[in-house]
Enzyme design. Structure first.
Site, mmCIF file in Angstrom:
data_model
loop_
_atom_site.group_PDB
_atom_site.id
_atom_site.type_symbol
_atom_site.label_atom_id
_atom_site.label_comp_id
_atom_site.label_asym_id
_atom_site.label_seq_id
_atom_site.Cartn_x
_atom_site.Cartn_y
_atom_site.Cartn_z
ATOM 1 N N GLN A 1 56.952 79.488 -83.888
ATOM 2 C CA GLN A 1 56.439 79.066 -85.190
ATOM 3 C C GLN A 1 56.327 80.221 -86.179
ATOM 4 O OE1 GLN A 1 53.011 76.773 -83.270
ATOM 5 N NE2 GLN A 1 53.434 75.608 -85.140
ATOM 6 N N HIS B 1 50.715 71.072 -76.078
ATOM 7 C CA HIS B 1 51.370 71.077 -77.396
ATOM 8 C C HIS B 1 52.052 72.426 -77.634
ATOM 9 C CE1 HIS B 1 51.541 69.991 -81.825
ATOM 10 N NE2 HIS B 1 51.715 71.298 -81.858
ATOM 11 N N CYS C 1 50.704 69.586 -86.559
ATOM 12 C CA CYS C 1 51.358 70.851 -86.222
ATOM 13 C C CYS C 1 51.511 71.679 -87.491
ATOM 14 C CB CYS C 1 52.723 70.556 -85.609
ATOM 15 S SG CYS C 1 53.673 72.023 -85.184
ATOM 16 N N LEU C 2 51.217 72.969 -87.402
ATOM 17 C CA LEU C 2 51.322 73.837 -88.584
ATOM 18 C C LEU C 2 52.754 73.921 -89.112
ATOM 19 C CD1 LEU C 2 48.922 76.737 -87.504
ATOM 20 C CD2 LEU C 2 48.422 74.794 -89.001
#
Length: 195
Positions: free
Chosen positions: A50, A147, A105-106
């Site tokens: 991410q 996650h 989710c970011l």
């Protein structure tokens, strides 16, 4: 250092992360930056893909969940101050009943969907000092770990929802890829340079 969060559609989010060694360049700084980035975006977990790094590393701090009055006192206590770094994690077992929880989710801002996951996991990992551990987690802690673990396997929570739900969020996902979504944190979008 606060890093830009990679948005949905970027190929790095689909890569299976590579294992790292204690000699990985700037590991302590990378971990510190990931925590800082996660806190800045009000997240409870963040995986290296991410922030553009295709490696098997993720960080978790479930403290924000401990304020939830719907949880039992024991659950609140477990979530409070649960802060861990997972390096080269390997899921050994996922067991128990699957239960639904509204996840976000970011990397996929403004999208939340119910995702079903097993209630209990056994995971092997190294901590930030490269001490090997095998631990069992359940409840919300297990869910957050699952996650983030998915991220280092190239899997997103949107992969776990029904075809109908995927159709309903298609436009939102397209907007994220095109950089039309504007969360309160720094992002790098797949189709254009981030702000």
């Amino acid at each position: 250092m606060i890093l830009p969060i990679i948005g949905y559609g970027d190929p790095v989010l689909r890569k299976v992360g590579e294992e790292i060694t204690p000699a990985y360049s700037n590991l302590k700084e990378t971990i510190a930056s990931m925590y800082e980035t996660m806190y800045n975006a009000y997240g409870v977990g963040l995986a290296a893909p991410q922030v553009g790094l295709p490696i098997r590393l993720f960080v978790i701090d479930t403290t924000p969940f401990s304020d939830d009055d719907d949880l039992s006192e024991n659950e609140q206590k477990e979530l409070k101050d649960f802060k861990r770094t997972f390096i080269n994690a390997k899921m050994l077992k996922e067991e128990g009943e699957e239960w639904g929880f509204n996840e976000g989710c970011l990397s996929i801002p403004e999208v939340r969907e119910d995702v079903y996951r097993n209630e209990k996991i056994t995971i092997e990992f190294f901590d930030e000092d490269f001490n090997k551990k095998t631990e069992v987690f359940d409840g919300l802690v297990a869910r957050v770990i699952q996650h983030e673990y998915d991220h280092i396997e190239g899997i997103l929570f949107t992969d776990k929802i029904s075809s109908l739900k995927k159709q309903l969020i298609k436009k939102k996902l397209q907007n994220i890829m095109e950089g039309k979504t504007r969360p309160d944190y720094k992002m790098k979008f797949a189709a254009k340079k981030g702000r």
